[in-house]
Write an enzyme that holds these catalytic residues in place. Structure first.
Site, PDB file in Angstrom:
ATOM      1  N   TYR A 186       0.835  -1.214   0.000  1.00  0.00           N
ATOM      2  CA  TYR A 186       0.000   0.000   0.000  1.00  0.00           C
ATOM      3  C   TYR A 186       0.871   1.266   0.000  1.00  0.00           C
ATOM      4  O   TYR A 186       0.609   2.213  -0.750  1.00  0.00           O
ATOM      5  CB  TYR A 186      -0.898  -0.054   1.234  1.00  0.00           C
ATOM      6  CG  TYR A 186      -1.955   1.011   1.335  1.00  0.00           C
ATOM      7  CD1 TYR A 186      -3.129   0.947   0.579  1.00  0.00           C
ATOM      8  CD2 TYR A 186      -1.821   2.071   2.239  1.00  0.00           C
ATOM      9  CE1 TYR A 186      -4.122   1.919   0.713  1.00  0.00           C
ATOM     10  CE2 TYR A 186      -2.802   3.033   2.385  1.00  0.00           C
ATOM     11  CZ  TYR A 186      -3.957   2.953   1.617  1.00  0.00           C
ATOM     12  OH  TYR A 186      -4.939   3.917   1.763  1.00  0.00           O
ATOM     13  N   LYS A 195       0.773   3.979  -2.951  1.00  0.00           N
ATOM     14  CA  LYS A 195       0.332   5.350  -2.661  1.00  0.00           C
ATOM     15  C   LYS A 195       1.457   6.365  -2.921  1.00  0.00           C
ATOM     16  O   LYS A 195       1.206   7.470  -3.387  1.00  0.00           O
ATOM     17  CB  LYS A 195      -0.179   5.446  -1.223  1.00  0.00           C
ATOM     18  CG  LYS A 195      -1.487   4.680  -0.971  1.00  0.00           C
ATOM     19  CD  LYS A 195      -2.596   5.104  -1.910  1.00  0.00           C
ATOM     20  CE  LYS A 195      -3.982   4.681  -1.461  1.00  0.00           C
ATOM     21  NZ  LYS A 195      -5.019   5.017  -2.449  1.00  0.00           N
TER      22      LYS A 195
HETATM   23  P1  NDP Z   1     -13.715   2.005   0.803  1.00  0.00           P
HETATM   24  O1  NDP Z   1     -13.261   0.597   0.959  1.00  0.00           O
HETATM   25  O2  NDP Z   1     -14.914   2.469   1.533  1.00  0.00           O
HETATM   26  O3  NDP Z   1     -13.903   2.351  -0.715  1.00  0.00           O
HETATM   27  C1  NDP Z   1     -13.030   1.893  -1.700  1.00  0.00           C
HETATM   28  C2  NDP Z   1     -13.725   1.932  -3.018  1.00  0.00           C
HETATM   29  O4  NDP Z   1     -12.835   1.412  -4.013  1.00  0.00           O
HETATM   30  C3  NDP Z   1     -14.977   1.097  -3.050  1.00  0.00           C
HETATM   31  O5  NDP Z   1     -16.042   1.914  -3.482  1.00  0.00           O
HETATM   32  C4  NDP Z   1     -14.687   0.014  -4.082  1.00  0.00           C
HETATM   33  O6  NDP Z   1     -15.774  -0.236  -4.935  1.00  0.00           O
HETATM   34  C5  NDP Z   1     -13.592   0.641  -4.902  1.00  0.00           C
HETATM   35  N1  NDP Z   1     -12.794  -0.390  -5.538  1.00  0.00           N
HETATM   36  C6  NDP Z   1     -11.991  -1.301  -4.965  1.00  0.00           C
HETATM   37  N2  NDP Z   1     -11.460  -2.111  -5.887  1.00  0.00           N
HETATM   38  C7  NDP Z   1     -11.946  -1.700  -7.087  1.00  0.00           C
HETATM   39  C8  NDP Z   1     -11.780  -2.130  -8.425  1.00  0.00           C
HETATM   40  N3  NDP Z   1     -10.954  -3.146  -8.754  1.00  0.00           N
HETATM   41  N4  NDP Z   1     -12.446  -1.470  -9.399  1.00  0.00           N
HETATM   42  C9  NDP Z   1     -13.254  -0.452  -9.102  1.00  0.00           C
HETATM   43  N5  NDP Z   1     -13.459   0.014  -7.861  1.00  0.00           N
HETATM   44  C10 NDP Z   1     -12.805  -0.610  -6.864  1.00  0.00           C
HETATM   45  O7  NDP Z   1     -12.436   2.881   1.208  1.00  0.00           O
HETATM   46  P2  NDP Z   1     -12.318   4.427   1.555  1.00  0.00           P
HETATM   47  O8  NDP Z   1     -13.482   5.181   1.086  1.00  0.00           O
HETATM   48  O9  NDP Z   1     -11.914   4.522   2.968  1.00  0.00           O
HETATM   49  O10 NDP Z   1     -11.017   4.809   0.693  1.00  0.00           O
HETATM   50  C11 NDP Z   1     -11.084   5.533  -0.526  1.00  0.00           C
HETATM   51  C12 NDP Z   1      -9.672   5.901  -0.935  1.00  0.00           C
HETATM   52  O11 NDP Z   1      -9.060   6.691   0.072  1.00  0.00           O
HETATM   53  C13 NDP Z   1      -8.755   4.686  -1.130  1.00  0.00           C
HETATM   54  O12 NDP Z   1      -7.917   4.891  -2.235  1.00  0.00           O
HETATM   55  C14 NDP Z   1      -7.957   4.649   0.148  1.00  0.00           C
HETATM   56  O13 NDP Z   1      -6.721   4.015  -0.034  1.00  0.00           O
HETATM   57  C15 NDP Z   1      -7.824   6.121   0.435  1.00  0.00           C
HETATM   58  N6  NDP Z   1      -7.555   6.439   1.823  1.00  0.00           N
HETATM   59  C16 NDP Z   1      -8.459   6.154   2.796  1.00  0.00           C
HETATM   60  C17 NDP Z   1      -8.170   6.484   4.108  1.00  0.00           C
HETATM   61  C18 NDP Z   1      -9.124   6.216   5.201  1.00  0.00           C
HETATM   62  O14 NDP Z   1      -8.752   6.488   6.345  1.00  0.00           O
HETATM   63  N7  NDP Z   1     -10.322   5.732   4.951  1.00  0.00           N
HETATM   64  C19 NDP Z   1      -6.924   7.134   4.479  1.00  0.00           C
HETATM   65  C20 NDP Z   1      -6.059   7.402   3.378  1.00  0.00           C
HETATM   66  C21 NDP Z   1      -6.376   7.068   2.107  1.00  0.00           C
HETATM   67  P3  NDP Z   1     -16.767  -1.473  -4.721  1.00  0.00           P
HETATM   68  O15 NDP Z   1     -17.270  -1.332  -3.311  1.00  0.00           O
HETATM   69  O16 NDP Z   1     -17.790  -1.292  -5.756  1.00  0.00           O
HETATM   70  O17 NDP Z   1     -15.884  -2.684  -4.887  1.00  0.00           O
END
Ligand code: NDP
Length: 249
Positions: free
Chosen positions: A155, A159
């Protein structure tokens, strides 16, 4: 912020951060499209829920790890909604384990979903933005890409790679009205973080955050809204931290 209406595409817009980003951009009057994983059975329910809340957010299936899926998705969005002006590369996953335990599958999954996705999706929209002399590309990275994190070689690498991508691409499109920026959130109270056991959150994570709390998805969404705006036209190649003071560069 300025009122020009744009077409915004948010990958993973149904996730914790993604949904807040979609809602914020829709509140600003933009036409918002979310992607979801092709296997996501809750997609229609989510879209219907958005309509009930008054946000007409369209959702399209797209596996961001798959080039052909990205080509098809953005072509459909362009035909049915319009060319994408704002791309938020937000889809991401974690597969945490120490490097000793990490196998190729868990390395590849995280690199493909977080980093290759930026190439796959940005390729579909960048030329059009350049041709129209306006565009915003916003890559959602992480504090752990800035400082590294135990159990996250995959990760942290993905990132950190996203910001390298941001910096290089921002140079190539700077004269064409297209900005490319990274947002690096710290711990935000979404499902991804709430899946961490509460005792670990309370004893190990919250104490690292000078503000003493998790961030809110809406706080990240506000930053996305700013970077999408006309007023942010001079901000490019930046990596903006939003982490409650947890890490300062
Ligand atoms: P979630 O797990 O809630 O959301 C992640 C999203 O990514 C989901 O909607 C999922 O879609 C989508 N996704 C995953 N794999 C695929 C794929 N192969 N194709 C298309 N869509 C995909 O995570 P967060 O909302 O917490 O995170 C969002 C972003 O922010 C991420 O990049 C994460 O790394 C980053 N982030 C989050 C932090 C946090 O504290 N939450 C901190 C720092 C960064 P589906 O459900 O339809 O599979």
């Amino acid at each position: 912020m300025s009122a020009t209406k744009r077409v915004a595409l948010v990958t993973g817009g149904m996730g914790g951060l993604g949904e807040a980003i979609c809602i914020k951009l829709a509140m600003l009057g933009h036409t918002v499209v979310s992607t979801y994983s092709p296997g996501n059975a809750k997609a229609q329910e989510w879209q219907a829920g958005m309509r009930v809340q008054g946000y007409d957010i369209k959702a399209y299936p797209c596996d961001v790890t798959d080039w052909n899926s990205c080509v098809a998705c953005v072509a459909k969005v362009a035909a049915e909604v319009g060319p994408v002006d704002v791309l938020v590369n937000n889809a991401g996953i974690t597969r945490d384990m120490t490097f000793k335990k990490m196998d190729r599958v868990n390395w590849d999954a995280v690199i493909h979903t977080n980093l290759d996705s930026c190439f796959n999706m940005t390729k579909q929209v960048a030329d059009g933005m350049v041709d129209r002399n306006w565009g915003r590309i916003i890559n959602i990275s992480s504090v752990n890409g800035q400082k590294g994190a135990f159990g996250q070689t995959n990760y942290s690498a993905a990132k950190a790679g996203m910001h390298g991508f941001t910096k290089a691409l921002s140079l190539e499109v700077a004269r064409k009205g297209v900005t490319v920026n990274t947002i690096s959130p710290g711990y935000i109270g979404t499902q991804m973080v709430m899946a961490i056991p509460k005792e670990v959150l309370d004893s190990k994570i919250i104490p690292q955050i000078p503000m003493g709390r998790l961030g809110k998805p809406e706080e990240v969404a506000g930053l996305v809204a700013y970077l999408s705006s006309e007023e942010a036209a001079f901000v490019t190649g930046a990596n903006i931290a939003i982490n409650g003071g947890q890490h300062m560069q």
